[in-house]
Design an enzyme around this catalytic site. Sequence first.
Site, PDB file in Angstrom:
ATOM      1  N   ASP A   1     -19.788 -17.432  54.639  1.00 51.34           N
ATOM      2  CA  ASP A   1     -19.297 -18.226  53.511  1.00 51.34           C
ATOM      3  C   ASP A   1     -18.044 -17.590  52.931  1.00 51.34           C
ATOM      4  O   ASP A   1     -18.112 -16.563  52.263  1.00 51.34           O
ATOM      5  CB  ASP A   1     -20.375 -18.311  52.416  1.00 51.34           C
ATOM      6  CG  ASP A   1     -19.909 -19.164  51.251  1.00 51.34           C
ATOM      7  OD1 ASP A   1     -20.018 -20.393  51.351  1.00 51.34           O
ATOM      8  OD2 ASP A   1     -19.408 -18.603  50.254  1.00 51.34           O
TER       9      ASP A   1
ATOM     10  N   TYR B   1     -10.830 -16.465  48.140  1.00 50.34           N
ATOM     11  CA  TYR B   1     -11.265 -15.084  48.398  1.00 50.34           C
ATOM     12  C   TYR B   1     -10.186 -14.272  49.125  1.00 50.34           C
ATOM     13  O   TYR B   1     -10.327 -13.060  49.292  1.00 50.34           O
ATOM     14  CB  TYR B   1     -12.560 -15.039  49.230  1.00 50.34           C
ATOM     15  CG  TYR B   1     -13.759 -15.723  48.622  1.00 50.34           C
ATOM     16  CD1 TYR B   1     -13.774 -16.148  47.303  1.00 50.34           C
ATOM     17  CD2 TYR B   1     -14.909 -15.946  49.384  1.00 50.34           C
ATOM     18  CE1 TYR B   1     -14.875 -16.800  46.770  1.00 50.34           C
ATOM     19  CE2 TYR B   1     -16.011 -16.587  48.853  1.00 50.34           C
ATOM     20  CZ  TYR B   1     -15.985 -17.017  47.547  1.00 50.34           C
ATOM     21  OH  TYR B   1     -17.090 -17.655  47.033  1.00 50.34           O
TER      22      TYR B   1
ATOM     23  N   LYS C   1     -13.637 -23.121  51.289  1.00 48.48           N
ATOM     24  CA  LYS C   1     -13.612 -23.963  50.069  1.00 48.48           C
ATOM     25  C   LYS C   1     -12.187 -24.220  49.608  1.00 48.48           C
ATOM     26  O   LYS C   1     -11.319 -23.340  49.733  1.00 48.48           O
ATOM     27  CB  LYS C   1     -14.375 -23.261  48.929  1.00 48.48           C
ATOM     28  CG  LYS C   1     -15.729 -22.713  49.344  1.00 48.48           C
ATOM     29  CD  LYS C   1     -16.518 -22.115  48.197  1.00 48.48           C
ATOM     30  CE  LYS C   1     -17.720 -21.331  48.709  1.00 48.48           C
ATOM     31  NZ  LYS C   1     -17.429 -19.927  49.079  1.00 48.48           N
TER      32      LYS C   1
ATOM     33  N   HIS D   1     -14.434 -26.062  45.535  1.00 46.89           N
ATOM     34  CA  HIS D   1     -14.962 -24.812  44.975  1.00 46.89           C
ATOM     35  C   HIS D   1     -15.491 -24.985  43.543  1.00 46.89           C
ATOM     36  O   HIS D   1     -16.574 -24.486  43.202  1.00 46.89           O
ATOM     37  CB  HIS D   1     -13.878 -23.733  45.022  1.00 46.89           C
ATOM     38  CG  HIS D   1     -14.405 -22.344  45.092  1.00 46.89           C
ATOM     39  ND1 HIS D   1     -13.758 -21.329  45.740  1.00 46.89           N
ATOM     40  CD2 HIS D   1     -15.546 -21.781  44.585  1.00 46.89           C
ATOM     41  CE1 HIS D   1     -14.469 -20.213  45.634  1.00 46.89           C
ATOM     42  NE2 HIS D   1     -15.546 -20.460  44.943  1.00 46.89           N
TER      43      HIS D   1
END
Length: 278
Positions: free
Chosen positions: A44, A49, A74, A107
């Site tokens: 994930d 990120y 996302k 997200h």
Amino acid sequence: MNYTTLNTGDKMPMLGLGVYRVGEEEQGVSAMLSAFKAGYRSIDTAEAYDNEHIVGQAVRESGLKREELFITTKLSNPSQRSGDPEAAFAQSLQRLGMDYVDLYLIHWPVKEHFVQSWLAMEKIYKSGRAKAIGVSNFQSHHIDAIKEVWTVVPAINQIELHPRFTQKPMLEANKTHGIITQAWSPLGGSRDADFKGNMLNDKVLVELGQKYNKTTAQIILRWNIELGIVTIPKSVTPHRICENIGVFDFALTAAEVAAIDALNQDHRVGPDPDNFDF
Ligand SMILES: NC(=O)c1ccc[n+]([C@@H]2O[C@H](COP(=O)([O-])OP(=O)(O)OC[C@H]3O[C@@H](n4cnc5c(N)ncnc54)[C@H](OP(=O)(O)O)[C@@H]3O)[C@@H](O)[C@H]2O)c1
């Protein structure tokens, strides 16, 4: 590994590796290679990120076939605001070095944008480059808002969920629509060490750990699985990566699941989906 079946008909592993705050390439690749060796097949990540390239690198180094893996990324909040989710998605694929993802999520429900974003997600899904699409951090009213326009029902709603925040109303709402719930920060996250420490040392969890010869983290992850909740614990520590997947050789009773449910304090560790500023 256990699997769930999404509303697309595709299978998704019930447990995957979260990689939030995994920013260092060598450490990230090594954590993911440890995870693949331990049997993980799901990762994930997210545009936000800043590590999609590290996921891509780890997948290439693993030697596993792409179709054996389940990769989630996302759509970030800035990319929703830019109004061009398609371009953001193309860039995610490029960073991953992949021509499709297994799951693409919105997200956060960015006010005034998330409904339009959902329509863009549907186009991406229909192009075949995301095998499934879904949402994250959606409350019931966000789901209701996209329901006004959707032609594709989200496969997943990924939300904060742990024994101090059991999210029963949202679980029910997701279920009503055939949406599978996925738990983020299942172990209490990495933001508040005291909170996490207290939760992992809760008497109910400690006693269950003693009964099954498991750690309290494993008890929590098994509780997720008993409830049909897909879970994605994050770790870069090889022994914890192995520990966290060691939850498929025992089962909790219904009364034990209920005892963990009763630890709820409606305590969020992350941002409130109705009031965030990023
Ligand atoms: N959609 C969203 O808005 C959203 C928000 C947050 C997170 N997520 C996703 O959910 C994933 C998981 O959430 P999270 O990273 O916030 O938190 P988490 O998985 O609940 O906890 C991670 C923290 O717990 C530690 N840990 C891992 N296994 C452990 C164990 N067996 N015993 C004790 N400590 C353990 C990790 O340390 P080490 O790494 O040092 O081992 C890390 O500090 C993220 O990585 C991300 O993929 C999504």
